[in-house]
Design a protein around this motif. Structure first.
Motif, mmCIF file in Angstrom:
data_model
loop_
_atom_site.group_PDB
_atom_site.id
_atom_site.type_symbol
_atom_site.label_atom_id
_atom_site.label_comp_id
_atom_site.label_asym_id
_atom_site.label_seq_id
_atom_site.Cartn_x
_atom_site.Cartn_y
_atom_site.Cartn_z
ATOM 1 N N LEU A 1 -9.971 -26.260 36.788
ATOM 2 C CA LEU A 1 -8.625 -25.794 37.126
ATOM 3 C C LEU A 1 -7.643 -26.957 37.244
ATOM 4 O O LEU A 1 -6.491 -26.856 36.796
ATOM 5 C CB LEU A 1 -8.660 -24.983 38.419
ATOM 6 N N ALA A 2 -8.077 -28.073 37.820
ATOM 7 C CA ALA A 2 -7.216 -29.251 37.935
ATOM 8 C C ALA A 2 -6.838 -29.777 36.560
ATOM 9 O O ALA A 2 -5.674 -30.133 36.306
ATOM 10 C CB ALA A 2 -7.907 -30.337 38.762
ATOM 11 N N GLU A 3 -7.808 -29.811 35.639
ATOM 12 C CA GLU A 3 -7.528 -30.259 34.267
ATOM 13 C C GLU A 3 -6.510 -29.345 33.597
ATOM 14 O O GLU A 3 -5.583 -29.807 32.933
ATOM 15 C CB GLU A 3 -8.810 -30.282 33.446
ATOM 16 N N ARG A 4 -6.685 -28.043 33.751
ATOM 17 C CA ARG A 4 -5.761 -27.093 33.120
ATOM 18 C C ARG A 4 -4.362 -27.185 33.723
ATOM 19 O O ARG A 4 -3.365 -27.133 33.003
ATOM 20 C CB ARG A 4 -6.288 -25.656 33.253
ATOM 21 N N ARG A 5 -4.291 -27.320 35.032
ATOM 22 C CA ARG A 5 -2.976 -27.434 35.677
ATOM 23 C C ARG A 5 -2.262 -28.707 35.215
ATOM 24 O O ARG A 5 -1.058 -28.698 34.982
ATOM 25 C CB ARG A 5 -3.142 -27.412 37.194
ATOM 26 N N ALA A 6 -3.013 -29.786 35.082
ATOM 27 C CA ALA A 6 -2.426 -31.035 34.603
ATOM 28 C C ALA A 6 -1.952 -30.866 33.158
ATOM 29 O O ALA A 6 -0.882 -31.342 32.776
ATOM 30 C CB ALA A 6 -3.433 -32.176 34.714
ATOM 31 N N MET A 7 -2.738 -30.167 32.359
ATOM 32 C CA MET A 7 -2.396 -29.951 30.958
ATOM 33 C C MET A 7 -1.137 -29.096 30.838
ATOM 34 O O MET A 7 -0.288 -29.315 29.980
ATOM 35 C CB MET A 7 -3.572 -29.253 30.253
ATOM 36 N N TRP A 8 -0.980 -28.110 31.743
ATOM 37 C CA TRP A 8 0.177 -27.213 31.708
ATOM 38 C C TRP A 8 1.367 -27.773 32.487
ATOM 39 O O TRP A 8 2.396 -27.133 32.566
ATOM 40 C CB TRP A 8 -0.206 -25.845 32.269
ATOM 41 N N GLY A 9 1.185 -28.942 33.105
ATOM 42 C CA GLY A 9 2.254 -29.567 33.845
ATOM 43 C C GLY A 9 2.533 -28.934 35.190
ATOM 44 O O GLY A 9 3.631 -28.983 35.714
ATOM 45 N N GLU A 10 1.525 -28.339 35.794
ATOM 46 C CA GLU A 10 1.685 -27.674 37.078
ATOM 47 C C GLU A 10 1.369 -28.590 38.250
ATOM 48 O O GLU A 10 1.544 -28.216 39.389
ATOM 49 C CB GLU A 10 0.791 -26.425 37.169
ATOM 50 N N GLU A 11 0.903 -29.793 37.997
ATOM 51 C CA GLU A 11 0.587 -30.700 39.112
ATOM 52 C C GLU A 11 1.424 -31.927 39.044
ATOM 53 O O GLU A 11 1.816 -32.418 38.068
ATOM 54 C CB GLU A 11 -0.907 -31.069 39.090
#
Length: 112
Positions: free
Chosen positions: A102-112
């Motif tokens: 989830l952290a990887e995906r959020r970083a990829m989507w610019g959510e973090e």
């Protein structure tokens, strides 16, 4: 009353005491092999004792494969548990693969 002979090997000996617990355990054990008949459309019926040993009931999903001419049948749930157990050796203690994903995906989507 006729006289009984004292020939060796023919004298009666008392029978060992009957163990009901052992009998019950043996009855619970499925037979190691069963003879099955292939029906119309390639259908086979899995005997009740074997279904119980597999932990399956009517309607459950099964996975089957042939290896070296031998048909292997396993329940979907049992197969999943085996895969999870096999993969456990790759997981580090305290590690959460889901959280990392989830952290990887959020970083990829610019959510973090």
């Amino acid at each position: 009353m006729p006289k009984q002979s004292k020939r060796p090997g023919f004298s009666e000996q008392s029978q060992a005491s009957y163990n009901t617990r052992l009998r019950e355990e043996l009855l619970k054990m499925p037979p190691p092999r069963e003879r099955l008949k292939l029906g119309d459309g390639g259908r086979i019926v899995i005997p009740a004792a074997m279904r119980e040993a597999m932990g399956v009931k009517p309607g459950d999903t099964l996975i089957a494969h042939v290896e070296d001419g031998v048909l292997h049948v396993v329940s979907y749930d049992m197969n999943l548990r085996k895969i999870q157990a096999d993969m456990q050796k790759y997981k580090k203690p305290g590690e959460s693969i889901v959280d990392e994903f989830l952290a990887e995906r959020r970083a990829m989507w610019g959510e973090e």
